[in-house]
Design an enzyme around this catalytic site. Structure first.
Site, PDB file in Angstrom:
ATOM      1  N   SER A  26       0.332   6.983   2.528  1.00 57.01           N
ATOM      2  CA  SER A  26       1.187   7.749   3.807  1.00 57.01           C
ATOM      3  C   SER A  26       2.983   7.979   2.897  1.00 57.01           C
ATOM      4  O   SER A  26       3.328   6.820   2.551  1.00 57.01           O
ATOM      5  CB  SER A  26       1.272   6.728   4.885  1.00 57.01           C
ATOM      6  OG  SER A  26       0.226   6.650   5.561  1.00 57.01           O
ATOM      7  N   GLU A  31     -15.624  -3.073   5.736  1.00 58.30           N
ATOM      8  CA  GLU A  31     -15.584  -3.042   7.345  1.00 58.30           C
ATOM      9  C   GLU A  31     -16.682  -3.485   7.852  1.00 58.30           C
ATOM     10  O   GLU A  31     -17.990  -3.007   7.314  1.00 58.30           O
ATOM     11  CB  GLU A  31     -14.653  -2.115   7.810  1.00 58.30           C
ATOM     12  CG  GLU A  31     -15.184  -2.042   9.233  1.00 58.30           C
ATOM     13  CD  GLU A  31     -14.397  -3.489   9.970  1.00 58.30           C
ATOM     14  OE1 GLU A  31     -12.954  -3.923   8.854  1.00 58.30           O
ATOM     15  OE2 GLU A  31     -14.240  -3.324  11.191  1.00 58.30           O
ATOM     16  N   GLN A  76       0.888  -1.402   0.085  1.00 60.23           N
ATOM     17  CA  GLN A  76       0.325   0.011   0.015  1.00 60.23           C
ATOM     18  C   GLN A  76       1.107   1.087   0.223  1.00 60.23           C
ATOM     19  O   GLN A  76       1.438   1.463   1.040  1.00 60.23           O
ATOM     20  CB  GLN A  76      -0.800  -0.372   1.423  1.00 60.23           C
ATOM     21  CG  GLN A  76      -1.992   1.192   1.322  1.00 60.23           C
ATOM     22  CD  GLN A  76      -2.483   1.282   2.607  1.00 60.23           C
ATOM     23  OE1 GLN A  76      -2.427   1.783   3.094  1.00 60.23           O
ATOM     24  NE2 GLN A  76      -3.637   0.709   2.559  1.00 60.23           N
ATOM     25  N   GLY A  77       0.684   1.880  -0.558  1.00 61.54           N
ATOM     26  CA  GLY A  77       1.212   3.314  -1.032  1.00 61.54           C
ATOM     27  C   GLY A  77       0.420   4.821  -0.555  1.00 61.54           C
ATOM     28  O   GLY A  77       0.823   4.747  -1.564  1.00 61.54           O
ATOM     29  N   SER A  97       4.262  -1.776   3.974  1.00 59.99           N
ATOM     30  CA  SER A  97       4.348  -3.095   4.479  1.00 59.99           C
ATOM     31  C   SER A  97       5.046  -4.067   3.406  1.00 59.99           C
ATOM     32  O   SER A  97       3.858  -3.840   2.520  1.00 59.99           O
ATOM     33  CB  SER A  97       3.386  -3.469   5.173  1.00 59.99           C
ATOM     34  OG  SER A  97       3.124  -2.768   6.309  1.00 59.99           O
TER      35      SER A  97
END
Lengths: 327, 402
Positions: free
Chosen positions: B131, B246, B128-129, B163
């Site tokens: 932040s 979610e 995931q890019g 991550s």
């Protein structure tokens, strides 16, 4: 699994809430300070909504409901801060005559917790006592202490110091007495959830309306974080207490071991009383100087929360019990 | 309200247990923490097993290749796999829980066919890019730019907390395509192939001593316009769609694990050192009570999970419970870590196991608890969300330099 409130459960909670708003507004609740906590006509009306007899079978004049529903009702009573020996009278209904109908007011006291203070002493028609043998006895009428201590901590929970001779006829023993204590614990927890929830609402309302530095104090993170923490405590405690109600019923039906119900009520009351006390403190802090005055209602919630925390398992006792379940 | 599982749910649980009992003993040993190639292979192999057994993408819609299970079944799946100590989702995290569902919901048919099966079958790893060094809690202020050049975007900037970047095949990338528009309206969601020239991955060492995430530097990286998911400048909405997936299940494995950790901690507390006349920590009532209080909190959080999952099952949209749960759970994990370090004393002075004391997982738990209050929305941000969106308190006035 469906751990959301059913439509019937929502309706029951809403009916209780609107009854309390109509018949137990804070003005009335405050009047009861000078009436020993109980006014007979109101008590009778409470009984009319089924607060005491709801868990009795329909053949016994009850609604055939169970702890799943009872915790919802007591949560609402807690929100409204209805005074009087509600839990004791609920648990005595069906066992002592006239209680479900609201004709007789029954209190309860733990003889194992000293000093032995009997709540609402002038209002009681009968008193149940939990003794060191693990029985629940009905104290002889003549032995019920009647002399209120002059300055009760909670003005809505007047107390009298018990003397000797608190024995009497056994009403619940053995498994029944254990079940009595489990239900008492769950309902006290449910009442505490109501206090926890209501004090968050009161704090939020005040933080929106009170301006300092040209803005509502609720816009400051220092204030909103206090209230967010309080709301969070409420949600965890409410889920735990609702689970306690459901688990008690499942244990009663033989679907789950009693030990699980024991654990659920222990966790529920521990979390709920902690939340009630902490949230009432938060609410008071948000109210600032006004919160420290008699005329603002916050102190009544705080004091009741502490009354609840002092009986049928203090935080220390309940935490010890939880530790015992873990290892 | 009830906490009883239906016949179908119980059957689902029984089948899953039986399958786990058969498959878990056949797994290879778990690779070392810093053996990233080994971890990639191990996690992908586990995902392939899940796929063969029909458990891949358990919560994904059926038309995206998932199982389309109910929130309650997903809850059972997470509870059972964790209780059986099955592998965690690991490097498949972003693909299965974030990028995949986003492409399933917002991608075009070609993107869905190209990317979704590879995630489900355990063939491709995503990272995931989102932040950036200057865009943490305030994610929408991200500054990595993408400038259109024909049928490509040219991307420049830096991402952080990425991550699994060092073993990822693809990256879900948020870039700024309109530098003038209000910050939420100039963002675009891109699929980045991690083998594209111009990408530099630099692992970051955490306070736990391992490299769980990386910095990713992007220098003139060319991304085909065809890799854009959703419209240009609509990337914020695309990214937020993921949150609507979610279902209150995000921390179920974690919570099951926490309950085990508290039980292990109690066992550690029971051990004194008789030879040296040292009493057990359990003899101390304050320690016992702290541990008991924690157990109550975890029970309450389990009940809250049941509530949130039930809400998702009934309404199909997430309730407000997510932030409340995350805040309460982070605090419980931190209290747990603090207590663990108090009970361990000197045994807490090593990340590695000392004479089978059980210290290693507790020390790791201590460090993990700290990260819980920061990752995926700090506890302070969660409190703002609860106060403003749940309680309705006013926003703090905007900061101005004068």
């Amino acid at each position: 699994m469906d751990f959301e409130l059913s439509a019937d459960e929502v309706a029951l909670a809403e009916a209780t809430r609107s009854f309390c708003e109509g018949r137990f507004p804070m003005k009335t609740v405050r009047e009861l300070i000078d009436e020993g906590g109980v006014r007979r006509e109101l008590w009778k009306e409470l009984a009319g909504t089924g607060v005491f007899g709801m868990c009795l079978a329909e053949s016994e004049g009850g609604a055939g409901l169970a702890m799943t529903e009872a915790v919802l009702v007591f949560e609402e009573l807690g929100r409204a801060l209805v005074p009087g020996p509600l839990v004791a009278s609920h648990l005595a209904a069906g066992r002592l005559s006239g209680v479900a109908e609201g004709d007789r007011v029954v209190g309860m006291v733990e003889l194992t917790r000293t000093p032995v203070l009997v709540e609402h002493p002038t209002a009681l028609d009968a008193l149940l006592a939990f003794n060191a043998r693990g029985e629940v006895v009905e104290v002889a009428a003549a032995a019920i202490p009647r002399e209120q201590l002059p300055q009760p901590f909670d003005p809505l929970t007047p107390v009298a110091l018990a003397g000797h001779g608190m024995g009497g006829r056994v009403v619940f023993r053995g498994r029944e007495a254990q079940a009595f204590v489990r239900r008492a614990t769950a309902l006290l927890g449910a009442f505490a959830v109501g206090i926890a929830a209501r004090t968050v609402e009161m704090g939020v309302a005040y933080a929106q309306q009170r301006y300092q530095f040209d803005r509502p104090i609720g816009s400051f993170q220092a204030v909103k974080h206090l209230l967010a923490d309080a709301a969070t405590r409420t949600e965890v405690a409410r889920a735990a207490v609702h689970a306690a109600g459901v688990t008690l019923d499942d244990a009663e039906a033989g679907i789950l071991p009693v030990a699980l119900a024991e654990r659920a009520v222990t966790a529920g009351k521990l979390l709920a009383c902690d939340a009630a006390v902490a949230n009432a403190r938060t609410c008071l802090q948000v109210h600032g100087g006004m919160g420290f005055t008699w005329e603002v209602d916050v102190h009544l919630y705080l004091k009741r929360a502490l009354v609840l925390a002092s009986q049928f398992g203090t935080a220390k006792e309940l935490s010890e019990r939880m530790a015992g379940y873990v290892h | 309200m009830n906490l009883r599982y239906s016949e179908d749910e119980e059957a689902f649980r029984r089948d899953l247990r039986a399958w786990l009992a058969g498959v878990l003993p056949t797994l290879p040993p778990v690779p070392a923490k810093d053996d990233w190639e080994g971890r990639r292979a191990f996690d992908l192999a586990w995902q392939a097993r899940l796929y063969e057994a029909g458990y891949a993408g358990i919560d994904w819609p059926v038309d995206a290749g998932g199982r389309g299970a109910s929130p309650t079944e997903q809850m059972i799946f997470l509870e059972e796999t964790e209780s059986a100590h099955a592998p965690y989702v690991g490097v498949n995290f972003v693909g299965l829980l974030h990028a995949g569902p986003t492409i399933a919901a917002m991608g075009d048919p070609g993107q869905r066919t190209r990317y979704l099966p590879a995630i489900l079958r355990g063939e491709e790893v995503w990272c995931q890019g989102f932040s950036e060094p200057g865009a943490g809690s305030d994610l929408a202020s991200l500054a990595t730019t993408a400038v259109r050049d024909g049928d490509e975007y040219v991307v420049n900037g830096q991402k952080i907390w990425t991550s699994h970047a060092q073993v990822a095949d693809r990256c879900e990338l948020l870039v700024r395509t309109d530098p003038v528009a209000p910050k939420h309206r100039g963002i675009t969601w891109l699929i980045l192939d991690m083998k594209t020239p111009g990408i530099t991955v630099r692992p970051l060492k955490t306070i736990g001593g391992s490299s769980e995430f990386s910095e990713v530097f992007l220098d003139d990286v060319r991304v085909p316009v065809a890799n854009r998911v959703g419209d240009e400048n609509d990337g914020w909405r695309v990214a937020m769609v993921t949150f609507s997936f979610e279902r209150g299940t995000a921390f179920i494995s974690d919570l099951v694990r926490s309950r085990e950790l508290v039980a292990s901690l109690a066992a550690i507390a029971h051990r004194g050192d008789i030879r040296r006349g040292i009493p057990s920590a359990w003899a101390d009532s304050a320690t016992r009570q702290e541990l008991g209080r924690l157990a109550a909190e975890l029970d309450g959080l389990w009940a809250l999970t049941c509530r949130n999952v039930s809400q998702a099952a009934r309404q199909g949209v997430p309730g407000i419970g997510g932030s409340v749960f995350k805040l309460a759970y982070s605090q419980a994990r931190q209290a747990m870590g603090d207590l663990a370090m108090k009970i361990l004393g000197r045994a807490g002075m090593s990340f590695g196991e000392i004479e089978s004391l059980g210290n290693a997982e507790q020390v790791e738990g201590y460090v993990y608890g700290i990260s819980m209050g920061i990752a995926a929305g700090t506890s302070q941000i969660q409190r703002n969300i609860i106060a403003e969106r749940v309680l309705g308190l006013p926003k703090e006035p905007a900061w101005t330099s004068n």
